[in-house]
Design a protein around this motif. Sequence first.
Motif, PDB file in Angstrom:
ATOM      1  N   ASP A 169       0.809  -1.218   0.000  1.00 22.85           N
ATOM      2  CA  ASP A 169       0.000   0.000   0.000  1.00 22.85           C
ATOM      3  C   ASP A 169       0.842   1.268   0.000  1.00 22.85           C
ATOM      4  O   ASP A 169       0.338   2.361  -0.286  1.00 22.85           O
ATOM      5  CB  ASP A 169      -0.969   0.001   1.188  1.00 22.85           C
ATOM      6  N   ALA A 179      -0.137 -10.085  -3.532  1.00 25.73           N
ATOM      7  CA  ALA A 179      -1.180  -9.315  -2.854  1.00 25.73           C
ATOM      8  C   ALA A 179      -2.571  -9.811  -3.230  1.00 25.73           C
ATOM      9  O   ALA A 179      -3.479  -9.864  -2.388  1.00 25.73           O
ATOM     10  CB  ALA A 179      -1.037  -7.827  -3.200  1.00 25.73           C
ATOM     11  N   GLN A 209      -4.121 -12.758  -1.234  1.00 31.78           N
ATOM     12  CA  GLN A 209      -4.604 -12.572   0.135  1.00 31.78           C
ATOM     13  C   GLN A 209      -6.120 -12.607   0.171  1.00 31.78           C
ATOM     14  O   GLN A 209      -6.795 -12.179  -0.761  1.00 31.78           O
ATOM     15  CB  GLN A 209      -4.095 -11.246   0.700  1.00 31.78           C
ATOM     16  N   THR A 252      -8.198 -10.911   2.101  1.00 32.29           N
ATOM     17  CA  THR A 252      -8.795  -9.584   2.201  1.00 32.29           C
ATOM     18  C   THR A 252      -7.811  -8.551   1.670  1.00 32.29           C
ATOM     19  O   THR A 252      -6.600  -8.723   1.747  1.00 32.29           O
ATOM     20  CB  THR A 252      -9.130  -9.242   3.662  1.00 32.29           C
ATOM     21  N   GLN A 253      -8.354  -7.477   1.132  1.00 30.58           N
ATOM     22  CA  GLN A 253      -7.511  -6.414   0.588  1.00 30.58           C
ATOM     23  C   GLN A 253      -8.067  -5.063   1.008  1.00 30.58           C
ATOM     24  O   GLN A 253      -9.262  -4.810   0.879  1.00 30.58           O
ATOM     25  CB  GLN A 253      -7.457  -6.496  -0.937  1.00 30.58           C
ATOM     26  N   THR A 269      -3.861  -1.691  -0.823  1.00 32.34           N
ATOM     27  CA  THR A 269      -3.493  -2.847  -1.643  1.00 32.34           C
ATOM     28  C   THR A 269      -4.195  -2.788  -2.992  1.00 32.34           C
ATOM     29  O   THR A 269      -3.610  -3.096  -4.033  1.00 32.34           O
ATOM     30  CB  THR A 269      -3.847  -4.153  -0.916  1.00 32.34           C
ATOM     31  N   ARG A 270      -5.469  -2.369  -2.964  1.00 33.91           N
ATOM     32  CA  ARG A 270      -6.219  -2.219  -4.229  1.00 33.91           C
ATOM     33  C   ARG A 270      -5.534  -1.220  -5.142  1.00 33.91           C
ATOM     34  O   ARG A 270      -5.385  -1.443  -6.352  1.00 33.91           O
ATOM     35  CB  ARG A 270      -7.643  -1.792  -3.908  1.00 33.91           C
ATOM     36  N   HIS A 304     -11.723  -9.576  -9.725  1.00 35.26           N
ATOM     37  CA  HIS A 304     -11.645  -8.682  -8.564  1.00 35.26           C
ATOM     38  C   HIS A 304     -12.984  -7.981  -8.348  1.00 35.26           C
ATOM     39  O   HIS A 304     -13.748  -7.739  -9.283  1.00 35.26           O
ATOM     40  CB  HIS A 304     -10.539  -7.648  -8.786  1.00 35.26           C
TER      41      HIS A 304
END
Length: 655
Positions: A424, A465, A468, A470-471, A475-476, A519
Amino acid sequence: MGTPVKLYIYDLSNGLAKSLSAQLTGRQIDGIWHTSIVVFGKEVFYGQGINTTAPGRSHHGQPLQVVDLGETAIDEDTWNEYLDEMRDHYTADKYHLLDFNCNSFTNDCAGFLTGGSIPSFVKDLPTDFLSTPFGAALRPTIDAMYRRPSPGVPAAAPPPNQPVAASLLQAVAAQAQASASTPAPPPVTPLAATESLAGPMHPSTNSASFRTLLRTHRAVVAFFTDEQGCPPCRMIAPVFEQLASEKGIRGANGGRGAAFTKIDMRVGAGGTLASEWSVRVTPTFMFFLDGIKVSDLKGADAGELRTQIDLLLFQAYPPHPHSSLALPTVKALSLAPILFTQVPALDTVLAKFVSFVDAAPASPASAQAKEVLRAQVVPYLKARFAPAPVANGTKSTSLPSATPTLLVPWAAATTTLASTLQPDALFPLVDMWRLAVLDPAAATWLAAAPSAGPVGVLACIARDALSQATQDKGTRNYVLTALRLLANAFGCAPLARVLLAGSGSDGAALGTLVPALLHADAAVRTAAASLAFNAAASVQRARVAAGAGLGGVSAGGSKADDADVAAAADEDWQVELASALVEALQREEGEDVVHRLVAALACLLRFAPADGQVASLLDVLGARTVVLRKLAMPSVQKKEVRKLVEEVGDLCPSA
């Protein structure tokens, strides 16, 4: 006792081909070979005409390799007579780096002196090079170097994103064509040539050169002639040359075509070659498929000659099943990569990133990395992508290119920061590289780096990434920017090839793309669909350039293994990409994303082998049904999108 005949072999690239070929072409090429014949105490080679020097005393220096070609029973006077005769054939204006060069000459000489030929790795180099998509893309540049300019016709520009390769080719060509008395030829000198040598005419003056032609080309048209004593030969010769231009390996036919050769029975060992094939009248034309004579034609019948050539080409390159489909929207698709070119406020990006670095534990390495970005990287990006207006209010057209002096410390800084910061905090750095790969110099440098250097590192972080559960928003943002970086990287074919090399679910590019297509964030899916299109479009460009799906031949019309023709693109990752596209289409409702996904499928399918893994998988997945269901979605309204969906539905295999 005979006289020894040696072949001197030189590398015109001085080692660059060996070190860069794998990254640029996807195949290891150990050298750009120049050869000369050494016999009777003299070294003879072709460049600016036929040149003679003492062995090892030419402008090429000492040979890299010496090959023993055997012995000749021919005396020196006969050899000199042969050379005098060949001087009218091997003139400076006929030289062409690929089609008519020093190796053509030494192969002819080897056949005359010993009845043999030069080693395959030398004479097959043009075939090997042109069978790569990179070679096919550079073919116009090479031809332009040897084409006499026509009034009112602008000179051909180098292919995009290939300045290093184009410059290297110019330097190699200048060195190859230099005379023995030229100590240091200029690297970028226009080379005189005849317009006819832009066409696919190959010399054959003896059995060895003719056998080489038959072995290295799928379809061959041979014209046995006696131009001096045969009026019908002189009458039909212009027709033959016109047909060679239209239907040869560089005609407007997607890389398909025949190799055309003219065998003058009064030149070299042409008479002996004609006797081997029982030619008793002139003109005689022979047509060969895969080295086997399939028909012949005697006499100057222009209409029948054209018919026989068309029949040979149809036998050699039967049309792809999809070629009969009316697909106007698919055919109109631009295969240019989708690029993300927006330039952010670079000072703001730098300030934001510095704040992230300062929030992390301090170290000398991170302090040095910040200085590299502040003092070198951001000034370069501003000058290249956001140039300030000059005095008259316009922007300068002279833009700086990245150099190793900049890229080496930047790559080191990226590696340092990637190992210390969380994703991030890294996305501003990724955004800087997103712009940099739009610079051909930077992209070419990255393509030569192991695993694409810092771009590969950043892509792997995005892949991890995405794995994982959860993001968060940070991270997005990183994943989104990394996808845009990878999409831009496909503007440089060698860099794209490195990113896809050894791909699969663990590969940097595909490993990032596949989960991103599913996504939750629409912007991420849009960027992923753009990357998917760029990857699929690279497959179609490679197939078209190599002739794959259009008869199964490589660029240049030469024979090629299926693995070569498949095209610069490993079918395993094509299968994985196709599977991901179908799964993404099942879930996708956004029209823009659907448009890009369906366009990507069109590129994968249009010239795919009918019995290949991609077509088989799409049949099993019921891709046709999945695609056509998009027509029932309220969000898919644009006429061009609906038309593309319909046509791709027709392309999809059905049980």
